[in-house]
Design a protein around this motif. Sequence first.
Motif, mmCIF file in Angstrom:
data_model
loop_
_atom_site.group_PDB
_atom_site.id
_atom_site.type_symbol
_atom_site.label_atom_id
_atom_site.label_comp_id
_atom_site.label_asym_id
_atom_site.label_seq_id
_atom_site.Cartn_x
_atom_site.Cartn_y
_atom_site.Cartn_z
ATOM 1 N N LYS A 18 122.573 19.956 87.807
ATOM 2 C CA LYS A 18 123.149 21.408 87.780
ATOM 3 C C LYS A 18 124.144 21.600 86.543
ATOM 4 N N GLY A 19 123.984 22.710 85.569
ATOM 5 C CA GLY A 19 124.965 22.841 84.686
ATOM 6 C C GLY A 19 124.956 22.028 83.308
ATOM 7 N N LEU A 20 124.057 20.948 83.317
ATOM 8 C CA LEU A 20 124.127 19.805 82.146
ATOM 9 C C LEU A 20 123.880 20.700 80.984
ATOM 10 N N LEU A 21 123.091 21.708 80.733
ATOM 11 C CA LEU A 21 122.962 22.225 79.309
ATOM 12 C C LEU A 21 124.282 22.679 78.947
ATOM 13 N N ASP A 22 125.155 23.059 79.691
ATOM 14 C CA ASP A 22 126.325 23.832 79.320
ATOM 15 C C ASP A 22 127.435 22.917 78.933
ATOM 16 N N SER A 23 127.224 21.626 79.488
ATOM 17 C CA SER A 23 128.575 20.898 79.632
ATOM 18 C C SER A 23 128.236 19.581 79.249
ATOM 19 N N PHE A 24 127.048 18.864 78.881
ATOM 20 C CA PHE A 24 126.684 17.490 78.860
ATOM 21 C C PHE A 24 127.530 17.042 77.592
ATOM 22 N N ASP A 25 128.011 15.961 77.575
ATOM 23 C CA ASP A 25 128.713 15.447 76.437
ATOM 24 C C ASP A 25 127.793 14.379 75.611
ATOM 25 N N LEU A 26 127.334 14.806 74.262
ATOM 26 C CA LEU A 26 126.166 13.852 73.785
ATOM 27 C C LEU A 26 126.925 12.920 72.835
ATOM 28 N N SER A 27 128.260 12.749 72.738
ATOM 29 C CA SER A 27 128.876 11.967 71.775
ATOM 30 C C SER A 27 128.611 10.558 72.136
ATOM 31 N N PRO A 28 128.354 10.019 73.169
ATOM 32 C CA PRO A 28 128.127 8.506 73.370
ATOM 33 C C PRO A 28 126.804 8.215 72.826
ATOM 34 N N TYR A 29 125.825 9.349 72.746
ATOM 35 C CA TYR A 29 124.379 9.072 72.080
ATOM 36 C C TYR A 29 124.325 9.464 70.712
ATOM 37 N N ALA A 30 125.274 10.006 70.131
ATOM 38 C CA ALA A 30 125.139 10.378 68.526
ATOM 39 C C ALA A 30 125.608 9.105 67.546
ATOM 40 N N GLY A 31 125.879 8.038 67.865
ATOM 41 C CA GLY A 31 126.114 7.223 66.954
ATOM 42 C C GLY A 31 127.444 7.106 66.438
ATOM 43 N N LYS A 32 127.933 6.614 65.510
ATOM 44 C CA LYS A 32 129.204 6.651 64.761
ATOM 45 C C LYS A 32 129.691 7.859 64.524
ATOM 46 N N GLU A 33 130.927 8.074 64.407
ATOM 47 C CA GLU A 33 131.479 9.558 64.166
ATOM 48 C C GLU A 33 130.933 9.811 62.571
ATOM 49 N N ASP A 34 131.008 8.778 61.640
ATOM 50 C CA ASP A 34 130.476 9.341 60.390
ATOM 51 C C ASP A 34 129.112 9.579 60.177
ATOM 52 N N ALA A 35 128.410 9.206 61.182
ATOM 53 C CA ALA A 35 126.794 9.186 61.092
ATOM 54 C C ALA A 35 126.375 10.521 60.890
ATOM 55 N N VAL A 36 125.220 10.827 60.431
ATOM 56 C CA VAL A 36 124.730 12.130 60.238
ATOM 57 C C VAL A 36 123.869 12.477 61.400
ATOM 58 N N ARG A 37 124.304 13.499 62.017
ATOM 59 C CA ARG A 37 123.898 13.795 63.206
ATOM 60 C C ARG A 37 122.984 15.169 62.993
ATOM 61 N N LYS A 38 121.692 14.976 63.126
ATOM 62 C CA LYS A 38 120.643 16.063 63.297
ATOM 63 C C LYS A 38 119.587 15.745 64.509
ATOM 64 N N ALA A 39 119.375 17.020 64.656
ATOM 65 C CA ALA A 39 118.496 17.073 66.031
ATOM 66 C C ALA A 39 117.412 18.129 65.636
ATOM 67 N N ALA A 40 116.138 17.821 66.209
ATOM 68 C CA ALA A 40 114.978 18.779 65.867
ATOM 69 C C ALA A 40 114.405 18.877 67.497
ATOM 70 N N ILE A 41 114.527 20.275 67.847
ATOM 71 C CA ILE A 41 114.184 20.577 68.910
ATOM 72 C C ILE A 41 112.672 21.330 69.094
ATOM 73 N N ILE A 42 111.795 20.521 69.742
ATOM 74 C CA ILE A 42 110.452 21.300 69.733
ATOM 75 C C ILE A 42 110.103 21.652 71.252
ATOM 76 N N THR A 43 109.687 22.919 71.297
ATOM 77 C CA THR A 43 109.349 23.550 72.572
ATOM 78 C C THR A 43 108.374 24.394 72.627
ATOM 79 N N ASP A 44 107.815 25.210 73.688
ATOM 80 C CA ASP A 44 106.801 26.330 73.650
ATOM 81 C C ASP A 44 107.324 27.616 73.950
ATOM 82 N N GLU A 45 106.499 28.366 74.197
ATOM 83 C CA GLU A 45 106.527 29.727 74.160
ATOM 84 C C GLU A 45 107.195 30.042 75.674
#
Length: 70
Positions: A18-45
């Motif tokens: 519950k509530g993960l979409l509002d508070s989840f910390d992605l930093s452990p999964y984002a690589g190094k601090e100077d890494a390029v952080r890009k995300a593509a979100i693919i969803t449906d209607e």
Amino acid sequence: MIITKVNASTPYNVYIGKGLLDSFDLSPYAGKEDAVRKAAIITDEIVSPLYLYRVIKLFKKNGFEVCSCS
């Protein structure tokens, strides 16, 4: 929070809670601090109106450049 491992060709975890979409910390999964952080979100209607804005907000809050397609 429940963490379930998916044993696909490239294993990954699914986080359920519950509530993960509002508070989840992605930093452990984002690589190094100077890494390029890009995300593509693919969803449906069906999912897009329910969750897309919150998912984009979560990624941007964690320093990601985000694009989406639905």
